[in-house]
Scaffold this active site. Structure first.
Site, PDB file in Angstrom:
ATOM      1  N   TRP A  10       0.821  -1.223   0.000  1.00 14.38           N
ATOM      2  CA  TRP A  10       0.000   0.000   0.000  1.00 14.38           C
ATOM      3  C   TRP A  10       0.849   1.265   0.000  1.00 14.38           C
ATOM      4  CZ3 TRP A  10      -4.650  -1.051   3.902  1.00 14.38           C
ATOM      5  CH2 TRP A  10      -5.361  -2.166   3.435  1.00 14.38           C
ATOM      6  N   LYS A  11       2.135   1.110   0.238  1.00 17.17           N
ATOM      7  CA  LYS A  11       3.058   2.260   0.299  1.00 17.17           C
ATOM      8  C   LYS A  11       2.523   3.322   1.277  1.00 17.17           C
ATOM      9  CE  LYS A  11       4.641   1.101  -4.288  1.00 17.17           C
ATOM     10  NZ  LYS A  11       5.303   1.528  -5.515  1.00 17.17           N
ATOM     11  N   HIS A  96      12.888  -2.450  -0.835  1.00 23.29           N
ATOM     12  CA  HIS A  96      12.115  -1.847  -1.927  1.00 23.29           C
ATOM     13  C   HIS A  96      12.921  -0.703  -2.563  1.00 23.29           C
ATOM     14  CE1 HIS A  96       9.002   0.209  -4.166  1.00 23.29           C
ATOM     15  NE2 HIS A  96       8.328  -0.928  -4.115  1.00 23.29           N
ATOM     16  N   GLU A  98      12.120   2.129  -3.549  1.00 24.70           N
ATOM     17  CA  GLU A  98      11.829   3.466  -3.009  1.00 24.70           C
ATOM     18  C   GLU A  98      12.597   3.692  -1.708  1.00 24.70           C
ATOM     19  OE1 GLU A  98       7.564   3.068  -3.133  1.00 24.70           O
ATOM     20  OE2 GLU A  98       7.644   3.081  -5.321  1.00 24.70           O
ATOM     21  N   GLU A 168      11.468  -6.409  -9.030  1.00 22.27           N
ATOM     22  CA  GLU A 168      10.718  -5.224  -9.428  1.00 22.27           C
ATOM     23  C   GLU A 168      11.612  -4.308 -10.244  1.00 22.27           C
ATOM     24  OE1 GLU A 168       7.230  -4.536  -6.509  1.00 22.27           O
ATOM     25  OE2 GLU A 168       8.969  -3.517  -5.710  1.00 22.27           O
ATOM     26  N   GLY A 235       1.462  -2.711  -6.154  1.00 18.17           N
ATOM     27  CA  GLY A 235       1.316  -1.395  -5.531  1.00 18.17           C
ATOM     28  C   GLY A 235      -0.044  -0.814  -5.850  1.00 18.17           C
ATOM     29  N   GLY A 236      -0.096   0.021  -6.889  1.00 16.36           N
ATOM     30  CA  GLY A 236      -1.313   0.749  -7.251  1.00 16.36           C
ATOM     31  C   GLY A 236      -2.583  -0.095  -7.244  1.00 16.36           C
TER      32      GLY A 236
HETATM   33  P1  PGA Z   1       3.112  -0.670  -8.690  1.00 19.49           P
HETATM   34  O1  PGA Z   1       4.117  -0.844  -7.466  1.00 19.49           O
HETATM   35  O2  PGA Z   1       2.300  -1.950  -8.773  1.00 19.49           O
HETATM   36  O3  PGA Z   1       2.288   0.516  -8.363  1.00 19.49           O
HETATM   37  O4  PGA Z   1       3.960  -0.498  -9.911  1.00 19.49           O
HETATM   38  C1  PGA Z   1       4.741  -2.066  -7.177  1.00 19.49           C
HETATM   39  C2  PGA Z   1       5.692  -1.908  -6.023  1.00 19.49           C
HETATM   40  O5  PGA Z   1       6.411  -0.898  -5.967  1.00 19.49           O
HETATM   41  O6  PGA Z   1       5.777  -2.765  -5.120  1.00 19.49           O
END
Ligand code: PGA
Length: 256
Positions: A10-11, A96, A98, A168, A235-236
């Site tokens: 969910w970030k 991750h 990020e 990823e 994610g999204g």
């Molecule tokens: P995303 O993100 O599905 O929005 O591309 C995936 C993730 O960063 O784990």
């Protein structure tokens, strides 16, 4: 035989109020079902409680998006493995891109976190992946191999049972651009071969390798069907109960 793992990241989305609605929505779709897949959602720390409460009678487990490597003490702003477990977490996402990019999570820091989380009984979803530049220069396998090596050389072969790797590609995260099923399969097979080389004595057929980067209902089937793609880190599309549960349904269909 590896069962599929579908994990929602969910970030920094869904505070307690929204997480309550989202997890209730997921619960409505999946409660009472017996799944072949493992399913986990990873909300922000402050929303763990809502998700754990709403999903307690469902097959969906809850995980976190980070953890510190010390037990407790003067580490302002950090969260420990025992805190996560007390909150009902079974999984944690580590490494991750990020976190690598914005929060200084180096290979060394990630290795410490992975080791600590596994030692304390959490299942780890350990993320690796190359940047666009690195893929263009055809360095993607080398980059991913380096990221994996930096972590697994600190683990024992027994730790493998709590380890999941998520591939990823950074250029596919949140961009709408997905690796093709062939690109994903090629990298996943490369990772599996590399793990087999590093860990020769352990039965590695059980280590799952997830794909992450713009996975959604429209492309999940062709990705999940690849031989070495054992699930998705989403994610999204995990922020919507309908799309997330549709991806779970696709995973179930593939395994039936
Ligand atoms: P995303 O993100 O599905 O929005 O591309 C995936 C993730 O960063 O784990």
């Amino acid at each position: 035989m590896r069962s599929i793992l579908i994990a929602g990241n969910w970030k920094m989305n869904a505070g307690p109020v929204e997480a309550d609605k989202l997890s209730a929505g997921i619960n409505e779709k999946l409660a009472g079902r017996t799944l072949k897949s493992d399913v986990v959602v990873c909300p922000p720390f402050v929303s763990l409680h809502a998700a754990v409460k709403n999903l307690k009678d469902s097959p969906v487990q809850v995980g976190a998006q980070n953890v510190h490597f010390e037990n407790n003490g003067a580490y302002t702003g950090e969260i420990s493995t025992s805190m996560l477990q007390e909150a009902g977490c079974k999984y944690v996402i580590l490494g991750h891109s990020e976190r690598r990019e914005y929060f200084g999570d180096t290979d060394e820091v990630i290795a410490k976190k992975v080791k600590k989380a596994i030692a304390d009984g959490l299942n780890v979803i350990f993320c690796v992946g190359e940047k666009l530049e690195e893929r263009k220069q055809e360095k993607h396998q080398k980059v991913v191999m380096g990221q994996i090596k930096a972590v697994i050389e600190h683990l024992t072969e027994e730790d493998a049972s709590q380890l999941t790797i998520a591939y990823e590609p950074v250029w596919a995260i949140g961009t709408g651009e997905t690796a093709t099923p062939e690109q994903a399969q090629e990298m996943h097979q490369f990772i599996r071969n590399y793990l087999n080389e590093m860990w020769s004595t352990v039965q590695l057929s059980g280590v799952r390798i997830l794909y992450g980067g713009s996975m959604k209902p429209a492309n999940a089937e062709e990705l999940l069907k690849q031989e070495d793609v054992d699930g998705g880190l989403i994610g999204g599309a995990s922020l919507d109960a309908e799309s997330f549960s549709t991806i779970v349904d696709i995973a179930e269909k593939i395994q039936s």
